[in-house]
Design a protein around this motif. Structure first.
Motif, PDB file in Angstrom:
ATOM      1  N   GLY A 173     -52.318  -2.214  -1.923  1.00 52.80           N
ATOM      2  CA  GLY A 173     -51.119  -2.624  -1.195  1.00 52.80           C
ATOM      3  C   GLY A 173     -50.010  -1.607  -1.415  1.00 52.80           C
ATOM      4  O   GLY A 173     -50.058  -0.810  -2.346  1.00 52.80           O
TER       5      GLY A 173
ATOM      6  N   ILE B  66     -45.558  -1.016  -1.146  1.00 58.91           N
ATOM      7  CA  ILE B  66     -44.196  -1.402  -0.782  1.00 58.91           C
ATOM      8  C   ILE B  66     -43.327  -0.157  -0.772  1.00 58.91           C
ATOM      9  O   ILE B  66     -43.516   0.766  -1.565  1.00 58.91           O
TER      10      ILE B  66
ATOM     11  N   ALA C  46     -38.482  -2.379   1.991  1.00 55.33           N
ATOM     12  CA  ALA C  46     -39.557  -3.261   2.484  1.00 55.33           C
ATOM     13  C   ALA C  46     -39.033  -4.185   3.573  1.00 55.33           C
ATOM     14  O   ALA C  46     -39.750  -4.569   4.483  1.00 55.33           O
TER      15      ALA C  46
ATOM     16  N   SER D 250     -39.618  -3.510   7.245  1.00 53.86           N
ATOM     17  CA  SER D 250     -40.929  -3.753   7.857  1.00 53.86           C
ATOM     18  C   SER D 250     -41.130  -5.222   8.234  1.00 53.86           C
ATOM     19  O   SER D 250     -42.155  -5.589   8.785  1.00 53.86           O
TER      20      SER D 250
ATOM     21  N   GLN E 148     -36.310  -7.468   0.086  1.00 52.29           N
ATOM     22  CA  GLN E 148     -37.195  -6.577  -0.663  1.00 52.29           C
ATOM     23  C   GLN E 148     -38.220  -7.399  -1.451  1.00 52.29           C
ATOM     24  O   GLN E 148     -39.405  -7.071  -1.492  1.00 52.29           O
ATOM     25  N   ARG E 149     -37.763  -8.494  -2.052  1.00 54.55           N
ATOM     26  CA  ARG E 149     -38.664  -9.350  -2.826  1.00 54.55           C
ATOM     27  C   ARG E 149     -39.679 -10.028  -1.903  1.00 54.55           C
ATOM     28  O   ARG E 149     -40.861 -10.181  -2.257  1.00 54.55           O
TER      29      ARG E 149
ATOM     30  N   GLY F 226     -40.717  -8.688   0.830  1.00 54.60           N
ATOM     31  CA  GLY F 226     -41.631  -7.594   1.173  1.00 54.60           C
ATOM     32  C   GLY F 226     -42.707  -7.406   0.113  1.00 54.60           C
ATOM     33  O   GLY F 226     -43.870  -7.152   0.421  1.00 54.60           O
ATOM     34  N   ILE F 227     -42.312  -7.558  -1.152  1.00 55.15           N
ATOM     35  CA  ILE F 227     -43.281  -7.467  -2.245  1.00 55.15           C
ATOM     36  C   ILE F 227     -44.304  -8.599  -2.131  1.00 55.15           C
ATOM     37  O   ILE F 227     -45.512  -8.386  -2.269  1.00 55.15           O
TER      38      ILE F 227
ATOM     39  N   SER G 219     -46.724  -7.845   0.554  1.00 52.02           N
ATOM     40  CA  SER G 219     -47.678  -6.795   0.166  1.00 52.02           C
ATOM     41  C   SER G 219     -48.811  -7.364  -0.686  1.00 52.02           C
ATOM     42  O   SER G 219     -49.870  -6.757  -0.810  1.00 52.02           O
TER      43      SER G 219
ATOM     44  N   LEU H 111     -51.183  -1.969  -6.475  1.00 49.73           N
ATOM     45  CA  LEU H 111     -49.966  -1.952  -5.660  1.00 49.73           C
ATOM     46  C   LEU H 111     -49.265  -0.614  -5.877  1.00 49.73           C
ATOM     47  O   LEU H 111     -48.995  -0.213  -7.009  1.00 49.73           O
TER      48      LEU H 111
ATOM     49  N   ALA I  27     -45.866   1.321  -5.294  1.00 49.47           N
ATOM     50  CA  ALA I  27     -44.465   0.975  -5.028  1.00 49.47           C
ATOM     51  C   ALA I  27     -43.649   2.260  -4.956  1.00 49.47           C
ATOM     52  O   ALA I  27     -43.453   2.949  -5.961  1.00 49.47           O
TER      53      ALA I  27
ATOM     54  N   PRO J 212     -39.055   1.282  -4.982  1.00 47.54           N
ATOM     55  CA  PRO J 212     -38.749  -0.067  -4.500  1.00 47.54           C
ATOM     56  C   PRO J 212     -37.376  -0.592  -4.915  1.00 47.54           C
ATOM     57  O   PRO J 212     -36.915  -1.584  -4.374  1.00 47.54           O
TER      58      PRO J 212
END
Length: 250
Positions: free
Chosen positions: A90, A92, A96, A99, A144-145, A147-148, A151, A159, A161, A164
């Motif tokens: 994944g 990020i 993020a 997206s 952003q969180r 987005g995480i 992901s 992952l 990153a 990030p």
């Protein structure tokens, strides 16, 4: 010895025939967090994008191998690479939130693979409100969180990153760092975090790789690299960064 789930072996990356990353080797084991540090333009982001096949036109791994679960991902078809993206590895990005689809709620975007109860495990204090919100109704940090979380839809073992936390203020940075540490705790996720923020690396990384002008200058256990750097460049990098006091970890 633990299984290596991602290995870079003598990797060189070129753009339009000119090498920008030179002879980089490292490996990642399950649950390991690797901090990839260096100044802007040192090749950090390029290095992780190579594993995802996201170098764009003109970008190419010109030497070496990148192996995921023992399979050289440079030798497989685009169709096979797509299977690895998301479910195996994944990613990020710095923003993020950009997206996220602006006209669908966060909950809609985190459909069946990540049920609301998993979402709550990721320390969202007001998970139902976040779930029902559109991205424009949330802060940059909350997006952003989210987005995480997205992901992690397919629970990939790795992952990547890419900066990030760089667009976030310090208090939100801490939340995002805690979020990623929580992923490792809950799912055993291995993480490569690309950052120029040594504070983030101190808070998260088990191992550290320092890049300068596309070349490795230091690689090893985080405590050793951060507390007893051997290379003059690493010493300079660390000296330029103020040490932040952190209350959440001893």
């Amino acid at each position: 010895m633990e299984n290596k789930i991602l290995t870079y072996d003598s990797v060189e990356i070129s753009f339009d025939g000119e090498a920008v990353v030179h002879d980089v080797s490292f490996s990642l084991t399950p649950g390991e967090i690797l901090g990839l540090v260096g100044e802007s333009g040192s090749g950090k982001s390029t290095l992780i994008k190579a594993a995802m096949g996201l170098l764009g036109s003109g970008g190419l791994v010109t030497r070496g191998d990148i192996c995921y679960m023992g399979q050289n991902i440079l030798d497989i078809s685009e169709k096979e690479k797509r299977k690895i993206r998301g479910s195996g590895i994944g990613m990020i990005f710095q923003d993020a939130g950009a997206s996220l689809c602006p006209i669908r709620t966060i909950g809609d975007q985190i459909y069946e693979s990540m049920r609301a109860h998993k979402f709550e495990k990721l320390n969202f204090k007001d998970s139902q409100r976040v779930w029902d919100s559109y991205p424009f109704e949330l802060s940059g940090g909350m997006n952003q969180r989210a987005g995480i979380a997205i992901s992690m839809l397919m629970n990939p073992p790795i992952l990547l990153a890419d900066e990030p936390t760089s667009a976030l203020d310090v208090s939100v940075q801490r939340q995002v760092v805690r979020e990623m540490l929580k992923l490792r705790e809950l799912f055993g996720t291995a993480i490569i975090i690309v950052t120029h923020d040594i504070g983030v690396v101190r808070a998260m990384a088990d191992t550290v790789l320092v890049l300068k002008n596309g070349k490795m200058v230091e690689y090893g256990e985080a405590k050793k690299v951060l507390n007893h750097p051997q290379d003059p460049y690493t010493k300079k990098l660390l000296a330029a960064v103020p040490r932040l006091k952190r209350k959440e970890r001893s």
